[in-house]
Design a protein around this motif. Structure first.
Motif, mmCIF file in Angstrom:
data_model
loop_
_atom_site.group_PDB
_atom_site.id
_atom_site.type_symbol
_atom_site.label_atom_id
_atom_site.label_comp_id
_atom_site.label_asym_id
_atom_site.label_seq_id
_atom_site.Cartn_x
_atom_site.Cartn_y
_atom_site.Cartn_z
ATOM 1 N N UNK A 264 -31.080 15.308 -52.056
ATOM 2 C CA UNK A 264 -30.457 16.455 -51.372
ATOM 3 C C UNK A 264 -31.052 16.641 -49.983
ATOM 4 N N UNK A 265 -32.371 16.458 -49.887
ATOM 5 C CA UNK A 265 -33.029 16.608 -48.591
ATOM 6 C C UNK A 265 -32.655 15.467 -47.648
ATOM 7 N N UNK A 266 -32.468 14.257 -48.182
ATOM 8 C CA UNK A 266 -32.077 13.120 -47.350
ATOM 9 C C UNK A 266 -30.697 13.319 -46.738
ATOM 10 N N UNK A 267 -29.802 13.983 -47.471
ATOM 11 C CA UNK A 267 -28.453 14.234 -46.952
ATOM 12 C C UNK A 267 -28.477 15.174 -45.753
ATOM 13 N N UNK A 268 -29.522 15.992 -45.641
ATOM 14 C CA UNK A 268 -29.602 16.961 -44.550
ATOM 15 C C UNK A 268 -30.228 16.377 -43.286
ATOM 16 N N UNK A 269 -30.784 15.173 -43.379
ATOM 17 C CA UNK A 269 -31.457 14.591 -42.212
ATOM 18 C C UNK A 269 -30.468 14.291 -41.086
ATOM 19 N N UNK A 270 -29.331 13.667 -41.404
ATOM 20 C CA UNK A 270 -28.350 13.284 -40.375
ATOM 21 C C UNK A 270 -27.850 14.472 -39.571
ATOM 22 N N UNK A 271 -27.302 15.520 -40.227
ATOM 23 C CA UNK A 271 -26.836 16.675 -39.459
ATOM 24 C C UNK A 271 -27.950 17.353 -38.665
ATOM 25 N N UNK A 272 -29.171 17.400 -39.239
ATOM 26 C CA UNK A 272 -30.279 18.030 -38.514
ATOM 27 C C UNK A 272 -30.630 17.239 -37.254
ATOM 28 N N UNK A 273 -30.631 15.901 -37.346
ATOM 29 C CA UNK A 273 -30.904 15.078 -36.162
ATOM 30 C C UNK A 273 -29.800 15.226 -35.116
ATOM 31 N N UNK A 274 -28.547 15.259 -35.559
ATOM 32 C CA UNK A 274 -27.436 15.442 -34.627
ATOM 33 C C UNK A 274 -27.567 16.748 -33.867
ATOM 34 N N UNK A 275 -27.946 17.807 -34.570
ATOM 35 C CA UNK A 275 -28.090 19.112 -33.941
ATOM 36 C C UNK A 275 -29.285 19.128 -32.999
ATOM 37 N N UNK A 276 -30.400 18.543 -33.438
ATOM 38 C CA UNK A 276 -31.618 18.539 -32.626
ATOM 39 C C UNK A 276 -31.444 17.700 -31.359
#
Length: 190
Positions: free
Chosen positions: A74-86
């Motif tokens: 679940x945490x791995x799925x959140x990495x992509x959107x978080x990097x895109x936003x950052x």
């Protein structure tokens, strides 16, 4: 008498022609009897990388990879959107594939049953038939809502039955069907 005339013509024609001072040379080149050498065949290594060897990742990268691997799914799925936003990358949008014929592999039978339960939101308008007397009116009507030229609209109408508009809402499709029916054609919604 004939001999004299031919002699005069011969002499006259030679005097009128320009003199050529070059001689034609002809050379016949023969191929060498020696056989041609075979081209070199290069042997590629068992693992061929056209871009060359990659440098070893830095210790920071190795540490990050280990930390990401230790995360839950679940945490791995959140990495992509978080990097895109950052990194302020443009937001990715879904591409609509409605109206496209089956481009890839055919869907399984089980997947088709799931789609039947969903309510259909986009419709296609198909021209079934038309009166031959009203052909020109049907062509004009098809041209009005498809942004085709006169020739293209005529060719489309002559291929009956044919889908003339795809990806419409139910209200838009009903409006087009009514317009075609008014000019003498028969259209259905799919």
């Amino acid at each position: 008498m004939k001999k004299i005339i031919s002699l005069v013509r011969n002499v006259h024609s030679r005097q009128c022609q320009p003199k050529l001072n070059w001689s034609a040379q002809v050379r016949f080149l023969q191929q060498d009897t020696v056989s041609k050498p075979k081209p070199n065949k290069y042997k590629y290594p068992s693992f061929y990388d056209p871009y060359g060897p990659r440098p070893q990742p830095s210790s920071k990268i190795v540490e990050l990879a280990e930390r990401i691997a230790a995360l839950s799914p679940e945490e791995r799925k959140q990495i992509g959107p978080a990097l895109n936003e950052h990194l302020r990358l443009p937001k990715q949008q879904m591409i609509s594939t409605q109206g496209m014929m089956s481009v890839g592999a055919k869907q399984e039978a089980g997947a088709g049953k799931v789609e039947e339960k969903k309510e259909k939101t986009s419709f296609d308008v198909k021209l079934e038939k038309f009166d031959t007397a009203a052909k020109i009116k049907v062509i004009k009507e098809v041209r009005a809502f498809t942004s085709l030229g006169l020739k293209e609209a005529k060719e489309l109408v002559e291929k009956v039955p044919v889908v003339i508009k795809q990806g419409l809402t139910k209200e838009e499709a009903n409006g087009i069907i009514e317009k075609i029916k008014a000019v003498g054609g028969v259209a259905v919604m799919e």
